[in-house]
Design a protein around this motif. Structure first.
Motif, short mmCIF file in Angstrom:
data_model
loop_
_atom_site.label_atom_id
_atom_site.label_comp_id
_atom_site.label_asym_id
_atom_site.label_seq_id
_atom_site.Cartn_x
_atom_site.Cartn_y
_atom_site.Cartn_z
N ILE A 1 -4.51 10.99 -3.31
CA ILE A 1 -3.29 9.83 -2.58
C ILE A 1 -1.88 11.05 -2.49
O ILE A 1 -1.37 10.47 -0.83
CB ILE A 1 -3.00 8.99 -3.57
CG1 ILE A 1 -4.21 8.09 -3.95
CG2 ILE A 1 -1.59 8.17 -3.09
CD1 ILE A 1 -3.53 6.62 -4.80
N ASP A 2 -1.87 12.24 -3.26
CA ASP A 2 -0.48 12.94 -3.30
C ASP A 2 -1.02 14.01 -2.17
O ASP A 2 0.30 13.89 -1.10
CB ASP A 2 -0.01 14.26 -4.30
CG ASP A 2 0.63 14.92 -4.00
OD1 ASP A 2 1.68 14.33 -3.63
OD2 ASP A 2 0.37 15.88 -4.01
N GLU A 3 -1.85 14.62 -1.35
CA GLU A 3 -2.02 14.94 -0.90
C GLU A 3 -2.44 14.09 1.06
O GLU A 3 -2.14 14.46 1.81
CB GLU A 3 -3.83 15.18 0.19
CG GLU A 3 -4.29 16.42 0.46
CD GLU A 3 -5.65 16.74 0.07
OE1 GLU A 3 -6.00 17.75 0.95
OE2 GLU A 3 -6.43 16.08 -0.43
N LEU A 4 -2.87 12.32 0.88
CA LEU A 4 -2.37 12.12 2.21
C LEU A 4 -1.22 12.31 2.48
O LEU A 4 -1.36 11.55 3.63
CB LEU A 4 -3.49 10.60 1.73
CG LEU A 4 -4.58 10.97 1.15
CD1 LEU A 4 -5.45 9.77 1.08
CD2 LEU A 4 -5.08 11.13 3.34
N TRP A 5 -0.38 11.90 1.59
CA TRP A 5 0.77 10.76 1.23
C TRP A 5 2.01 11.90 2.21
O TRP A 5 2.51 11.69 3.29
CB TRP A 5 1.90 10.31 0.22
CG TRP A 5 2.68 9.37 0.54
CD1 TRP A 5 4.27 9.57 -0.29
CD2 TRP A 5 3.25 8.41 1.17
NE1 TRP A 5 5.36 8.96 0.61
CE2 TRP A 5 3.69 8.14 1.47
CE3 TRP A 5 2.35 7.38 1.91
CZ2 TRP A 5 5.33 6.78 2.03
CZ3 TRP A 5 2.44 5.91 2.52
CH2 TRP A 5 3.81 6.36 2.46
N VAL B 239 0.64 -1.04 0.49
CA VAL B 239 0.10 0.03 -0.07
C VAL B 239 0.92 1.14 -0.52
O VAL B 239 0.46 2.10 -0.92
CB VAL B 239 -0.96 0.04 1.47
CG1 VAL B 239 -1.58 1.35 1.34
CG2 VAL B 239 -1.83 -1.09 1.35
N MET B 240 2.22 1.49 1.23
CA MET B 240 2.78 3.33 1.09
C MET B 240 3.81 2.49 -0.36
O MET B 240 3.66 3.77 -0.46
CB MET B 240 4.01 2.26 2.24
CG MET B 240 2.85 2.15 3.41
SD MET B 240 3.35 1.68 4.61
CE MET B 240 4.71 2.46 5.31
N ARG B 241 3.62 1.41 -1.35
CA ARG B 241 4.71 1.71 -2.12
C ARG B 241 4.26 2.04 -3.50
O ARG B 241 4.27 3.59 -4.21
CB ARG B 241 5.22 0.70 -2.25
CG ARG B 241 6.67 0.07 -2.13
CD ARG B 241 7.42 -1.19 -2.17
NE ARG B 241 6.60 -2.11 -2.63
CZ ARG B 241 6.87 -3.52 -1.57
NH1 ARG B 241 6.64 -3.39 -0.62
NH2 ARG B 241 5.51 -4.45 -1.99
N ALA B 242 2.41 1.53 -3.48
CA ALA B 242 1.84 2.35 -4.19
C ALA B 242 1.37 3.67 -4.23
O ALA B 242 1.44 4.47 -4.94
CB ALA B 242 0.37 1.00 -4.46
N ALA B 243 1.50 4.00 -2.55
CA ALA B 243 1.28 5.63 -2.07
C ALA B 243 2.46 6.15 -3.09
O ALA B 243 1.76 7.63 -3.39
CB ALA B 243 1.32 5.48 -0.83
N VAL B 244 3.91 5.88 -2.70
CA VAL B 244 4.92 6.80 -3.22
C VAL B 244 4.43 6.81 -4.82
O VAL B 244 5.13 7.63 -5.54
CB VAL B 244 5.95 6.29 -2.70
CG1 VAL B 244 6.74 6.59 -3.53
CG2 VAL B 244 6.29 6.33 -1.48
N ASP B 245 4.13 5.38 -5.30
CA ASP B 245 4.18 5.42 -7.10
C ASP B 245 3.03 6.25 -7.86
O ASP B 245 3.21 6.93 -8.72
CB ASP B 245 3.85 3.90 -7.67
CG ASP B 245 5.44 3.17 -6.89
OD1 ASP B 245 6.37 3.36 -7.11
OD2 ASP B 245 5.26 1.78 -7.15
#
Length: 207
Positions: free
Chosen positions: A127-131, A113-119
């Motif tokens: 997703i950018d706002e969350l991450w 999940v965390m790698r998908a958020a980065v990618d």
């Protein structure tokens, strides 16, 4: 200020819909491990959650919406770890070690999940706002630890805020790379990040 992501999952009373959403998100996280985001489909997620495709659309409009909710659930745990670091009162060296170990544990548990958020953060604004918002919280927690160790609290390149952001993104990238193929290198990555953080902390306090 970090955005609070609205979700029925945060309501005090858990309703049937909440449990169903949790099943969908758990199914999607499993599929991220076995298939990856690009190859999994809404039908795959629905089948893994024991739903029809139409039933899944009652909760989420698309595969992307499922992932956004999954990222939101994961970063909530990250923010809780960050908050614990910023308020910890033990020796700073122990706070650094504990914070990195807890963060590494989340990468072990939710790495896909965390790698998908980065990618996907560069192409999916939600997703950018969350991450990025979560990274800001983590950076502030690191800065608080640096200040406890004597690093100046100003806004200059060598002050706690700037160093906190730099360390935050270094840790993110290091853990991301360490978990791309397996979790075997995560322990070494954790120790490396600890060494860098302590070095920056000691250098800042010496200055």
């Amino acid at each position: 200020m970090t955005k609070s992501w609205p979700s029925r999952r945060t309501a005090p009373a858990v309703r049937k819909g909440d449990l169903r959403e949790r099943q969908i998100l758990d199914a999607a996280e499993t599929l991220l491990v076995t298939r990856g985001y690009a190859d999994m489909t809404v039908s795959d997620i629905a089948a893994a959650a024991g739903l029809t495709r139409g039933a899944l659309y009652f909760y989420f409009a698309s595969k992307q919406d499922v992932l956004i909710a999954l990222v939101a659930r994961t970063v909530q745990a990250l923010q809780e770890k960050s908050a614990a670091a910023s308020t910890a009162t033990g020796p700073v060296e122990e706070v650094v070690s504990t914070t990195l170990e807890r963060t590494a544990a989340l990468w072990r548990e939710h790495g896909p999940v965390m790698r998908a958020a980065v990618d996907l953060s560069s192409t999916v604004p939600d997703i950018d706002e969350l991450w990025t918002g979560t990274a800001d919280v983590f950076a502030e927690a690191i800065a608080a630890v640096l200040q406890r160790a004597g690093t100046p609290p100003g806004d200059g390149p060598g002050d706690a805020a700037a160093l906190g952001h730099a360390l935050c993104w270094m840790i993110e990238r290091t853990f991301y790379q360490a978990t791309r193929t397996s979790d075997d290198g995560l322990d070494d990555a954790t120790q490396t990040c600890r060494t860098v953080w302590l070095h920056v902390m000691n250098t800042g306090s010496a200055g």
